[in-house]
Design a protein around this motif. Structure first.
Motif, PDB file in Angstrom:
ATOM      1  N   LEU A 140      32.586  46.910  29.505  1.00  0.00           N
ATOM      2  CA  LEU A 140      31.606  46.966  28.417  1.00  0.00           C
ATOM      3  C   LEU A 140      31.346  45.577  27.837  1.00  0.00           C
ATOM      4  N   ALA A 141      32.369  44.719  27.887  1.00  0.00           N
ATOM      5  CA  ALA A 141      32.231  43.372  27.346  1.00  0.00           C
ATOM      6  C   ALA A 141      31.599  42.425  28.353  1.00  0.00           C
ATOM      7  N   GLY A 142      31.350  42.927  29.565  1.00  0.00           N
ATOM      8  CA  GLY A 142      30.727  42.103  30.590  1.00  0.00           C
ATOM      9  C   GLY A 142      31.701  41.200  31.315  1.00  0.00           C
ATOM     10  N   VAL A 143      32.996  41.360  31.079  1.00  0.00           N
ATOM     11  CA  VAL A 143      33.991  40.531  31.775  1.00  0.00           C
ATOM     12  C   VAL A 143      34.177  41.026  33.212  1.00  0.00           C
ATOM     13  N   VAL A 144      34.057  42.346  33.370  1.00  0.00           N
ATOM     14  CA  VAL A 144      34.127  42.917  34.715  1.00  0.00           C
ATOM     15  C   VAL A 144      32.718  43.333  35.114  1.00  0.00           C
ATOM     16  N   SER A 145      32.306  42.906  36.283  1.00  0.00           N
ATOM     17  CA  SER A 145      30.960  43.219  36.750  1.00  0.00           C
ATOM     18  C   SER A 145      30.903  44.624  37.311  1.00  0.00           C
ATOM     19  N   SER A 146      29.693  45.082  37.586  1.00  0.00           N
ATOM     20  CA  SER A 146      29.568  46.462  38.053  1.00  0.00           C
ATOM     21  C   SER A 146      30.205  46.650  39.424  1.00  0.00           C
ATOM     22  N   ASP A 147      30.393  45.600  40.185  1.00  0.00           N
ATOM     23  CA  ASP A 147      31.108  45.781  41.452  1.00  0.00           C
ATOM     24  C   ASP A 147      32.595  45.459  41.312  1.00  0.00           C
ATOM     25  N   GLY A 148      33.047  45.346  40.055  1.00  0.00           N
ATOM     26  CA  GLY A 148      34.484  45.306  39.826  1.00  0.00           C
ATOM     27  C   GLY A 148      35.097  43.918  39.905  1.00  0.00           C
ATOM     28  N   VAL A 149      34.287  42.902  39.718  1.00  0.00           N
ATOM     29  CA  VAL A 149      34.837  41.549  39.794  1.00  0.00           C
ATOM     30  C   VAL A 149      34.997  40.995  38.376  1.00  0.00           C
ATOM     31  N   ILE A 150      36.153  40.381  38.116  1.00  0.00           N
ATOM     32  CA  ILE A 150      36.323  39.675  36.842  1.00  0.00           C
ATOM     33  C   ILE A 150      35.527  38.378  36.981  1.00  0.00           C
ATOM     34  N   VAL A 151      34.470  38.310  36.195  1.00  0.00           N
ATOM     35  CA  VAL A 151      33.533  37.203  36.416  1.00  0.00           C
ATOM     36  C   VAL A 151      34.068  35.927  35.785  1.00  0.00           C
ATOM     37  N   ASP A 152      33.687  34.835  36.371  1.00  0.00           N
ATOM     38  CA  ASP A 152      34.063  33.539  35.861  1.00  0.00           C
ATOM     39  C   ASP A 152      33.382  33.368  34.509  1.00  0.00           C
ATOM     40  N   ARG A 187      41.257  33.716  27.578  1.00  0.00           N
ATOM     41  CA  ARG A 187      41.971  34.892  28.081  1.00  0.00           C
ATOM     42  C   ARG A 187      41.632  35.127  29.553  1.00  0.00           C
ATOM     43  N   ILE A 188      40.488  34.661  29.979  1.00  0.00           N
ATOM     44  CA  ILE A 188      40.137  34.770  31.392  1.00  0.00           C
ATOM     45  C   ILE A 188      40.728  33.561  32.107  1.00  0.00           C
ATOM     46  N   VAL A 189      41.692  33.834  32.951  1.00  0.00           N
ATOM     47  CA  VAL A 189      42.419  32.734  33.609  1.00  0.00           C
ATOM     48  C   VAL A 189      42.311  32.884  35.112  1.00  0.00           C
ATOM     49  N   ARG A 190      42.434  31.785  35.832  1.00  0.00           N
ATOM     50  CA  ARG A 190      42.436  31.819  37.287  1.00  0.00           C
ATOM     51  C   ARG A 190      43.821  32.246  37.736  1.00  0.00           C
ATOM     52  N   ASP A 191      43.849  33.003  38.810  1.00  0.00           N
ATOM     53  CA  ASP A 191      45.104  33.548  39.350  1.00  0.00           C
ATOM     54  C   ASP A 191      44.990  33.366  40.855  1.00  0.00           C
ATOM     55  N   GLY A 192      45.283  32.171  41.337  1.00  0.00           N
ATOM     56  CA  GLY A 192      45.029  31.906  42.743  1.00  0.00           C
ATOM     57  C   GLY A 192      43.542  31.922  42.984  1.00  0.00           C
ATOM     58  N   ARG A 193      43.101  32.802  43.907  1.00  0.00           N
ATOM     59  CA  ARG A 193      41.675  32.807  44.235  1.00  0.00           C
ATOM     60  C   ARG A 193      40.879  33.789  43.386  1.00  0.00           C
ATOM     61  N   THR A 194      41.591  34.530  42.542  1.00  0.00           N
ATOM     62  CA  THR A 194      40.876  35.481  41.694  1.00  0.00           C
ATOM     63  C   THR A 194      41.163  35.149  40.234  1.00  0.00           C
ATOM     64  N   ARG A 195      40.702  36.057  39.339  1.00  0.00           N
ATOM     65  CA  ARG A 195      40.888  35.822  37.914  1.00  0.00           C
ATOM     66  C   ARG A 195      41.616  37.000  37.284  1.00  0.00           C
ATOM     67  N   SER A 196      42.223  36.706  36.150  1.00  0.00           N
ATOM     68  CA  SER A 196      42.864  37.767  35.380  1.00  0.00           C
ATOM     69  C   SER A 196      42.418  37.653  33.934  1.00  0.00           C
ATOM     70  N   PHE A 197      42.616  38.735  33.197  1.00  0.00           N
ATOM     71  CA  PHE A 197      42.346  38.727  31.755  1.00  0.00           C
ATOM     72  C   PHE A 197      43.672  38.957  31.037  1.00  0.00           C
ATOM     73  N   VAL A 198      44.020  38.046  30.132  1.00  0.00           N
ATOM     74  CA  VAL A 198      45.303  38.159  29.434  1.00  0.00           C
ATOM     75  C   VAL A 198      45.130  39.076  28.225  1.00  0.00           C
ATOM     76  N   LEU A 199      45.850  40.188  28.249  1.00  0.00           N
ATOM     77  CA  LEU A 199      45.787  41.116  27.120  1.00  0.00           C
ATOM     78  C   LEU A 199      46.746  40.692  26.016  1.00  0.00           C
ATOM     79  N   TYR A 200      47.901  40.218  26.439  1.00  0.00           N
ATOM     80  CA  TYR A 200      48.958  39.932  25.475  1.00  0.00           C
ATOM     81  C   TYR A 200      49.893  38.910  26.091  1.00  0.00           C
ATOM     82  N   ARG A 201      50.390  38.033  25.248  1.00  0.00           N
ATOM     83  CA  ARG A 201      51.309  37.016  25.755  1.00  0.00           C
ATOM     84  C   ARG A 201      52.250  36.607  24.633  1.00  0.00           C
ATOM     85  N   ASP A 202      53.511  36.582  24.903  1.00  0.00           N
ATOM     86  CA  ASP A 202      54.456  35.919  24.002  1.00  0.00           C
ATOM     87  C   ASP A 202      55.411  35.117  24.880  1.00  0.00           C
TER      88      ASP A 202
END
Lengths: 667, 667
Positions: A471-483, A489-504
């Protein structure tokens, strides 16, 4: 003596009896559903009635004989409140209308506070009857069992009743101790299965819901339908394999004794639950005369000691799909020696007795609306239909919805993030954790989270996270976490990306690209299965959706729709069904009619096999897209509101490290 | 294609079938009793038939199709002898008469050499059927049990057949091992109780006769009726009490566990017998699918774990008089887990399942003649009647006929004097001893007796001795040993007299006055019981007398009549019934129809209670006199011949001390 008319309500049955006839006798003469354990001796108090009225007959109490000594003296479990009379003691002295209250019917409906066991029919296969038996004489009938049979015929119109071996053993001592009066437990109106001296009005049963993770058990009073105690335990089979398929693998790898070990483990756990239930309720194990069990096909087969190997490979042949009745002792339960175990019917190799129990609980087969019943576990069992037809399938969702195969995934247990909101503008995150009441942006969160900690994210959490990211547009309709440089919070993870929900300092909980894929595959499988059922049923919509089990209790319907897990539907009509399987087991424990009903229903449920249906593949591919415009979902747009305010990610105090937007490099 | 006529003999059933139809199909179509386990696959060889003739149709073999490959290849248990055809392979090509030999019928009668199990009906409650089951498919019926049910319906016209829990467990492995072909054991045509891979044509059962002294067991092939092994053991309950009443006393004195100990003892002994029977026959315990047990009421109740205390005192109430069916495992027998135990019905508190088994074996209920069936034990069970009525009672003879309460009495075991002849002139005695072939005056006696010894006198011996003494005038009609100087065998014994039967340096075997009294009381009780039954039946005579059990096998009918134990009757028609109870148990094991028959018969046997019948006392007093004129017994006088020559009392060599008339001071 004159004849008088007796009219019973609500049945409307009526009869003419000699003036002075007991109301209970009049009721039995014409088959009015009026309870009695003591056969009219004023002991059990179960035949309470009231005087009512219909046109032509008013509700004056003097239409019955004056309150008798029996009624005045009655001090049983069910006190005689004002206006109530004992039908066995009250006699008709004029035309009279007799109201039979619901709680005096044999086939009663018990209304409960817990919504999932609302309106429970009480009609158990085991019934208590009190009889007085003639003493033996030298010249008379030589066998006490035969004299008992005569008493049953005379006092209860019951004929051709068998007597069980243990009852035979207990009969003469009971007759002696009860001074020729005994209470019998009679099963299926055909067989005496227990005997106690004198009068008795309690007998118990246990309903089991055997899940691959947990076993739930409920102890019920079979006379009143009351649930005396409920308890749960981990399924100890977990030590042989976390999920179903790994347990089947264990059996295949251990041909000498593998089945026996898994069977022994679950039976032992069930018996231990009986121990804790009876201890909690303060009753004897031998007071339990009936047991019901439900479970998925593999749990069902292993409970019965049947090798589940055929269920591990196509064509997934069940040993049997029918309901089974057998001695409870044969599966190692230490209960009354004549107690029986009943298992509900199954539908297919992947659609088990837990699903039929859920169907019994949810009764889509009585509905005019098209109901969709979804039970998400390692796979998802889905049932669709209404009173005219039911279709069912198992969708191969895999375990992602249970938090498995997710990078930070875990079971829905304390410490798991279960709800997630992401600000579509700022991408700020707020969440709630199982075992911690306040949300992460709540005032009391720091205190509350300390004892629980944050250990991962469960199925409902990851679903909400992915839906919110979409809904926030971070994930595209084909399921990719967009750059995006919108948020660190959107971080690179090797060749893909991740979204950080929580970190301590100790913990980082992210939604990785692989997590999104896993959820995407699972939701596509579920949605495709549902679509396939809709095709078979011939409908392009569903009226009502019930989400069963723990997953259904935690998932937010709007997010499930947003993600495209389930079809669009009025959000008000999507709801949790609770432990529908356990409730269905309890219904089958308390009602013989319910058993016959679900047996008939299960036999006509049309099983759809996803693996051999080409359309399933088509639906699956189509469903891979993640919906991202709420406009496509007219019902959804009404309720899919944004969180009220932006959130900060705040670890619990102690472990806490202040995490603000600026720390994530966000403005 | 033309139709042809098929006529079956001996049933006379006939049907028209298309030319080329298999004879087995024709037979099944009209319900001809023709056996088959493999449902027409040419495997079992049980459907063998012959071509016969009736008027208009001759016995030419070419009325059937030529011998098929199936028949030529058949190499089963029952070879195809000349003229025999397999009804499943032979096809009618013209009008034909088919003879069904007795051994090809399901309800067959097996003629045996041992007379007591002559003409045994073979119709067991457990039947084997072979079925081929369709393989599972993804889209087909999901349960193997349901596919099995379809196969049973298609191949055997069997519908609504239950499946037992253990069969469910074994079904899929058996289908796999048998490549979708299995043999089922079906009980009562309603329930599948066992499954084996492929074809199988043997299944076994055990019949028990539980006596208070010994337990006898027979292992039978339920398909052929063959008795594979028989075995016996002492009833280990003897250590808790020699006779029935002392065991009841033990139970009363040991309320905590007395019943359980007696029950455990007899069950263990029965299970050990199963061990030795199966070892002897070389079969597995799990091949045993049916068990039958008979016994007197106390043995019956204790086997079932029922406290027999009520049977120890008036009104001698049985727990039940009906037949019982229960799991054999429930009485601790290690056999097939679905094996059932059947106990025959009882008649009264003193007339048990051993008596009904004897009735089933002797079938007085089918007789036109009036039959008297006597089973002498601690008490005597007597049954009198014919096809129109049966009356039964237990006469309180006490244990004297078993050698108890007799001065030199002992059980009928090696070393016991069992036959006695006394010369009415010289009072010389000759006798025979159990375990020693020659009589005491035989040439080989000295050699033969050495290994056995002479230890006492058993029931039949004391009866013959008293009868012979009566005939010799030594015992008067009122039972007194008269003073006589005829022989020094008559000696004073305190205030009464005794007759010395045998004496050596270690042993003296006498008939004392008390012994005569004990026999007199016992025979009066037996005779009075029989007279009471004759009164109730309304007859002053009996046509035939059958003496059951060990006592019946040893007693000489003429002496029994001479003593006045049993009514006068043509001696030719008094005979031993052998172990009628054990035979009855075997019949019930091999025939379901026999069970229904004896259940119906037992329910209409009229029980006469000696204790409350004033006439019993009258008959008892009348019967105290000892008959001593054979003229009173017209039949008896024909056969009651004297021994051929006088005898000397000769102790065995070694222990031997020559005893001549002169040594006894007699001329």
């Amino acid at each position: 003596m004159a004849d008088v008319l007796v009219v019973f309500t609500p049945s409307g049955l009526r009869t003419t009896v000699p003036e002075g006839a007991a109301i209970l006798d009049a009721a039995r003469k014409i088959g009015v559903d009026l309870d009695s354990i003591c056969a009219g001796r004023g002991i059990c108090g179960r035949c309470q009635v009231e005087v009512g009225s219909v046109a032509g007959i008013d509700d004056r109490a003097d239409r019955l004989s004056a309150r008798s000594e029996t009624e005045t003296a009655y001090r049983g479990r069910k006190p005689l409140v004002d206006g109530r009379r004992l039908a066995c003691a009250a006699r008709a002295v004029a035309d009279v209308v007799i109201e039979v209250p619901a709680d005096s019917m044999v086939h009663k409906q018990v209304i409960r506070k817990r919504p999932e066991i609302d309106n429970l029919p009480i009609d158990p296969v085991v019934r208590l009857v009190y009889v007085e038996v003639e003493a033996a004489t030298l010249d008379g009938v030589p066998g006490d069992a035969e004299r008992l049979a005569t008493a049953l015929a005379d006092q209860w119109d019951m004929v051709d009743i068998d007597i069980s071996p243990t009852t035979l053993r207990d009969l003469q001592p009971a007759l002696r101790a009860g001074d020729h009066a005994v209470t019998l437990a009679i099963r299926d109106a055909t067989s005496i299965v227990a005997v106690w001296p004198g009068f008795r009005d309690v007998v118990f049963g246990v309903a089991f819901d055997i899940g691959s993770t947990t076993i739930a058990a409920h102890l019920c009073n079979l006379v009143t339908g009351d649930v005396l105690a409920s308890s749960g335990a981990m399924n100890p089979q977990i030590r042989f394999g976390e999920d179903l398929m790994s347990r089947v693998s264990y059996v295949m790898m251990n041909p000498d004794g593998g089945v026996e070990r898994l069977t022994e483990a679950v039976r032992l756990a069930a018996d231990e639950l009986i121990g804790s239930l009876t201890a909690e309720a303060g009753i004897e194990r031998s007071d339990i005369l009936e047991v019901v069990a439900v479970g998925n096909p593999i749990m069902h087969h292993l409970l019965l000691g049947i090798d589940p190997t055929p269920l591990g490979t196509a064509p997934f042949a069940l040993a049997t799909a029918r309901s089974i009745e057998m001695d409870a002792a044969a599966i190692g339960l230490v209960v009354h020696p004549e107690a029986r175990l009943y298992t509900l019917p199954l539908i297919a190799g992947h659609v088990g007795a837990d699903t039929t129990a859920a169907i019994l609980s949810e009764t889509p087969y009585r509905s005019d609306d098209i109901q969709l019943l979804v039970d998400v576990g390692t796979n998802a069992e889905i049932v669709l239909g209404n009173r005219s037809r039911l279709v069912a399938a198992s969708s191969p969702t895999g375990p992602a919805f249970e938090g498995a195969q997710i990078s930070s995934g875990q079971r829905a247990a304390p410490g798991a993030i279960e709800r997630v909101r992401i600000d579509p503008e700022t991408l700020d995150v707020r969440f709630s954790v199982i075992g911690c009441e306040p949300w992460s942006d709540g005032a009391d969160f720091d205190d509350a989270i300390r004892s629980v900690g944050i250990s991962g994210i469960c199925g409902s959490g990851i679903i909400e996270a992915v839906a919110q990211l979409m809904l926030a547009g971070v994930v595209s309709s084909d399921g990719v976490i967009v750059d995006s440089d919108r948020s660190d919070r959107i971080v690179r993870d090797g060749r893909t990306r991740s979204f950080v929900l929580y970190r301590d300092s100790d913990t980082e909980i992210k939604v990785t690209q692989n997590d999104v894929r896993a959820i995407q595959l699972a939701k596509a499988a579920l949605y495709a299965g549902i679509r396939l059922l809709m095709d078979h049923f011939g409908s392009d919509h569903v009226d009502q959706i019930r989400l069963a089990g723990a997953f259904g209790a935690h998932i937010d319907p709007a997010h499930a729709v947003a993600l495209g897990m389930i079809p669009d539907c009025d959000i008000e009509r999507i709801s949790a069904a609770g432990n529908a399987a356990g409730t269905g087991a309890m219904i089958a424990l308390l009602s013989g009619e319910a058993r016959r009903e679900i047996e008939a229903v299960a036999a006509r449920v049309e099983k759809i096999e996803t693996a051999t249906e080409p359309r399933f593949q088509e639906h699956f591919v189509d469903a891979m897209a993640i919906p991202h415009r709420t406009a496509e979902y007219p019902h959804l747009s009404k309720v899919m509101t944004l969180p009220p305010r932006s959130a900060t990610i705040r670890p619990p105090r102690g472990r806490r490290q202040r995490t603000t937007r600026s720390e994530h490099g966000q403005t």
